[in-house]
Design a protein around this motif. Structure first.
Motif, PDB file in Angstrom:
ATOM      1  N   ARG A 135      44.429  55.347  25.244  1.00 44.93           N
ATOM      2  CA  ARG A 135      44.196  56.729  25.701  1.00 44.93           C
ATOM      3  C   ARG A 135      42.911  57.287  25.114  1.00 44.93           C
ATOM      4  NH1 ARG A 135      50.052  57.930  24.907  1.00 44.93           N
ATOM      5  NH2 ARG A 135      49.349  58.796  22.961  1.00 44.93           N
ATOM      6  N   ALA A 136      42.635  56.915  23.862  1.00 46.36           N
ATOM      7  CA  ALA A 136      41.394  57.381  23.228  1.00 46.36           C
ATOM      8  C   ALA A 136      40.175  56.712  23.856  1.00 46.36           C
ATOM      9  CB  ALA A 136      41.428  57.099  21.727  1.00 46.36           C
ATOM     10  N   LEU A 137      40.326  55.483  24.340  1.00 43.14           N
ATOM     11  CA  LEU A 137      39.205  54.744  24.915  1.00 43.14           C
ATOM     12  C   LEU A 137      38.881  55.148  26.351  1.00 43.14           C
ATOM     13  CD1 LEU A 137      40.037  51.138  23.658  1.00 43.14           C
ATOM     14  CD2 LEU A 137      38.143  52.586  22.917  1.00 43.14           C
ATOM     15  N   LEU A 138      39.893  55.505  27.126  1.00 42.88           N
ATOM     16  CA  LEU A 138      39.687  55.793  28.547  1.00 42.88           C
ATOM     17  C   LEU A 138      38.635  56.887  28.742  1.00 42.88           C
ATOM     18  CD1 LEU A 138      43.349  55.581  29.855  1.00 42.88           C
ATOM     19  CD2 LEU A 138      41.489  54.003  30.345  1.00 42.88           C
ATOM     20  N   GLY A 139      37.668  56.589  29.591  1.00 43.00           N
ATOM     21  CA  GLY A 139      36.612  57.542  29.915  1.00 43.00           C
ATOM     22  C   GLY A 139      35.408  57.482  28.996  1.00 43.00           C
ATOM     23  N   LYS A 140      35.492  56.702  27.935  1.00 47.26           N
ATOM     24  CA  LYS A 140      34.365  56.601  26.994  1.00 47.26           C
ATOM     25  C   LYS A 140      33.332  55.602  27.518  1.00 47.26           C
ATOM     26  CE  LYS A 140      36.083  59.154  23.611  1.00 47.26           C
ATOM     27  NZ  LYS A 140      36.693  60.297  24.166  1.00 47.26           N
ATOM     28  N   ARG A 141      32.137  55.654  26.916  1.00 40.52           N
ATOM     29  CA  ARG A 141      31.027  54.784  27.308  1.00 40.52           C
ATOM     30  C   ARG A 141      30.620  53.877  26.155  1.00 40.52           C
ATOM     31  NH1 ARG A 141      28.699  55.677  31.923  1.00 40.52           N
ATOM     32  NH2 ARG A 141      29.052  57.581  33.076  1.00 40.52           N
ATOM     33  N   LEU A 142      29.712  52.957  26.447  1.00 39.67           N
ATOM     34  CA  LEU A 142      29.165  52.055  25.452  1.00 39.67           C
ATOM     35  C   LEU A 142      28.547  52.859  24.301  1.00 39.67           C
ATOM     36  CD1 LEU A 142      28.981  48.973  25.355  1.00 39.67           C
ATOM     37  CD2 LEU A 142      26.665  49.160  26.233  1.00 39.67           C
ATOM     38  N   ASP A 143      28.761  52.430  23.095  1.00 41.01           N
ATOM     39  CA  ASP A 143      28.267  53.041  21.863  1.00 41.01           C
ATOM     40  C   ASP A 143      28.944  54.363  21.509  1.00 41.01           C
ATOM     41  OD1 ASP A 143      26.480  50.929  21.360  1.00 41.01           O
ATOM     42  OD2 ASP A 143      24.931  51.863  22.621  1.00 41.01           O
ATOM     43  N   ASP A 144      29.969  54.764  22.237  1.00 44.90           N
ATOM     44  CA  ASP A 144      30.719  55.965  21.872  1.00 44.90           C
ATOM     45  C   ASP A 144      31.596  55.668  20.655  1.00 44.90           C
ATOM     46  OD1 ASP A 144      29.653  57.457  23.870  1.00 44.90           O
ATOM     47  OD2 ASP A 144      31.471  57.597  25.086  1.00 44.90           O
ATOM     48  N   GLU A 145      31.808  56.686  19.857  1.00 41.43           N
ATOM     49  CA  GLU A 145      32.682  56.596  18.688  1.00 41.43           C
ATOM     50  C   GLU A 145      34.069  57.078  19.099  1.00 41.43           C
ATOM     51  OE1 GLU A 145      32.671  56.128  14.270  1.00 41.43           O
ATOM     52  OE2 GLU A 145      31.033  55.882  15.676  1.00 41.43           O
ATOM     53  N   VAL A 146      35.097  56.359  18.673  1.00 43.36           N
ATOM     54  CA  VAL A 146      36.475  56.687  19.032  1.00 43.36           C
ATOM     55  C   VAL A 146      37.292  56.837  17.755  1.00 43.36           C
ATOM     56  CG1 VAL A 146      38.521  55.901  20.250  1.00 43.36           C
ATOM     57  CG2 VAL A 146      36.276  55.363  21.171  1.00 43.36           C
ATOM     58  N   MET A 147      38.001  57.951  17.652  1.00 43.27           N
ATOM     59  CA  MET A 147      38.889  58.188  16.505  1.00 43.27           C
ATOM     60  C   MET A 147      40.327  58.047  16.988  1.00 43.27           C
ATOM     61  SD  MET A 147      36.867  58.795  14.026  1.00 43.27           S
ATOM     62  CE  MET A 147      37.635  59.687  12.714  1.00 43.27           C
ATOM     63  N   VAL A 148      41.109  57.269  16.236  1.00 47.31           N
ATOM     64  CA  VAL A 148      42.499  57.026  16.611  1.00 47.31           C
ATOM     65  C   VAL A 148      43.391  57.350  15.418  1.00 47.31           C
ATOM     66  CG1 VAL A 148      44.161  55.319  17.412  1.00 47.31           C
ATOM     67  CG2 VAL A 148      41.791  55.172  18.161  1.00 47.31           C
ATOM     68  N   HIS A 149      44.433  58.130  15.679  1.00 45.37           N
ATOM     69  CA  HIS A 149      45.408  58.452  14.640  1.00 45.37           C
ATOM     70  C   HIS A 149      46.503  57.391  14.687  1.00 45.37           C
ATOM     71  CE1 HIS A 149      43.502  62.335  14.112  1.00 45.37           C
ATOM     72  NE2 HIS A 149      43.501  62.460  15.430  1.00 45.37           N
ATOM     73  N   SER A 150      46.709  56.700  13.575  1.00 43.69           N
ATOM     74  CA  SER A 150      47.723  55.654  13.507  1.00 43.69           C
ATOM     75  C   SER A 150      48.568  55.866  12.262  1.00 43.69           C
ATOM     76  CB  SER A 150      47.056  54.277  13.464  1.00 43.69           C
ATOM     77  OG  SER A 150      46.428  54.081  12.218  1.00 43.69           O
ATOM     78  N   PRO A 151      49.681  55.131  12.143  1.00 49.07           N
ATOM     79  CA  PRO A 151      50.498  55.269  10.931  1.00 49.07           C
ATOM     80  C   PRO A 151      49.713  54.941   9.651  1.00 49.07           C
ATOM     81  CG  PRO A 151      51.713  54.106  12.623  1.00 49.07           C
ATOM     82  CD  PRO A 151      50.307  54.283  13.139  1.00 49.07           C
ATOM     83  N   GLY A 153      46.759  55.816   9.130  1.00 50.78           N
ATOM     84  CA  GLY A 153      45.761  56.874   8.934  1.00 50.78           C
ATOM     85  C   GLY A 153      44.789  56.912  10.102  1.00 50.78           C
ATOM     86  N   GLU A 154      43.779  57.723   9.963  1.00 52.33           N
ATOM     87  CA  GLU A 154      42.796  57.861  11.033  1.00 52.33           C
ATOM     88  C   GLU A 154      41.816  56.688  10.975  1.00 52.33           C
ATOM     89  OE1 GLU A 154      39.718  61.246  11.846  1.00 52.33           O
ATOM     90  OE2 GLU A 154      41.753  61.899  12.350  1.00 52.33           O
ATOM     91  N   GLN A 155      41.596  56.055  12.138  1.00 55.57           N
ATOM     92  CA  GLN A 155      40.688  54.920  12.204  1.00 55.57           C
ATOM     93  C   GLN A 155      39.569  55.223  13.183  1.00 55.57           C
ATOM     94  OE1 GLN A 155      43.550  51.952  13.364  1.00 55.57           O
ATOM     95  NE2 GLN A 155      43.793  51.267  11.252  1.00 55.57           N
ATOM     96  N   SER A 156      38.395  54.713  12.859  1.00 59.81           N
ATOM     97  CA  SER A 156      37.216  54.951  13.678  1.00 59.81           C
ATOM     98  C   SER A 156      36.713  53.632  14.247  1.00 59.81           C
ATOM     99  CB  SER A 156      36.135  55.597  12.805  1.00 59.81           C
ATOM    100  OG  SER A 156      34.942  55.709  13.537  1.00 59.81           O
ATOM    101  N   TYR A 157      36.376  53.643  15.526  1.00 60.41           N
ATOM    102  CA  TYR A 157      35.842  52.461  16.199  1.00 60.41           C
ATOM    103  C   TYR A 157      34.607  52.845  16.992  1.00 60.41           C
ATOM    104  CZ  TYR A 157      40.483  50.474  15.363  1.00 60.41           C
ATOM    105  OH  TYR A 157      41.632  50.029  14.784  1.00 60.41           O
TER     106      TYR A 157
END
Length: 172
Positions: A135-151, A153-157
């Motif tokens: 869900r965090a990835l959908l609609g993003k483009r190349l080189d975009d930063e994505v933050m995901v909340h997981s058990p 903690g917060e992870q950045s990709y």
């Protein structure tokens, strides 16, 4: 007393052609191959008399119920699914069916394909579109930063690759 199960949220109704093929093969295997075999075993076991202590009969009937339940589910599910068999017009964005290469803060790369909830398999790199990461990835483009909340903690990709071909390319 009944075994009440609260209704589950329905997964997204999208599937790749490969996922649909796998579900149809499972349906065929259950209905045309496995069910007739189990039916024969139950029929033969029923001829032996006392069914209350007949393991083949008891377990065969239980397996028939499991098969019938799965066949009903697959039949209904296949009717409501939409097969997505072409890449979107804008292949520079992440949509359903995309192979996405992600790099975490430590420089580790992972590749996932965004698929429907009926075909996800993390070991094979298939990520359900209903998952928080997808869900965090959908609609993003190349080189975009994505933050995901997981058990954990917060992870950045960072998105380092987007590909819509059947097999992900190694070099982007």
């Amino acid at each position: 007393m009944s075994r009440y199960r609260p209704p589950r949220r329905r997964g997204s109704a999208y599937i790749t052609p490969q996922g649909e093929r796998v579900l149809r093969q499972e349906l065929h295997q259950l209905w045309k191959v496995e069910r007739p075999q189990v039916t024969d075993v139950v029929h033969e076991a029923a001829k032996n008399g006392d069914r209350s202590e007949n393991g083949d009969y008891i377990y065969g009937k239980r397996r028939l119920r499991e098969i019938d339940s799965r066949v009903r589910f697959l039949s209904k599910r296949l009717e409501e699914l939409t097969v997505v068999d072409r890449a979107p017009a804008d292949t520079g964005k992440v949509f359903f069916g995309a192979w996405v290469t992600l790099e975490d803060d430590d420089g580790n790369e992972r590749r996932y394909r965004i698929v429907g909830p009926d075909e996800f398999d993390l070991a094979a790199g298939k990520l359900s579109m209903d998952s928080p990461l997808a869900r965090a990835l959908l609609g993003k483009r190349l080189d975009d930063e994505v933050m995901v909340h997981s058990p954990a903690g917060e992870q950045s990709y960072c998105i380092t690759g987007i590909c819509y071909s059947e097999v992900p390319l190694e070099a982007h």
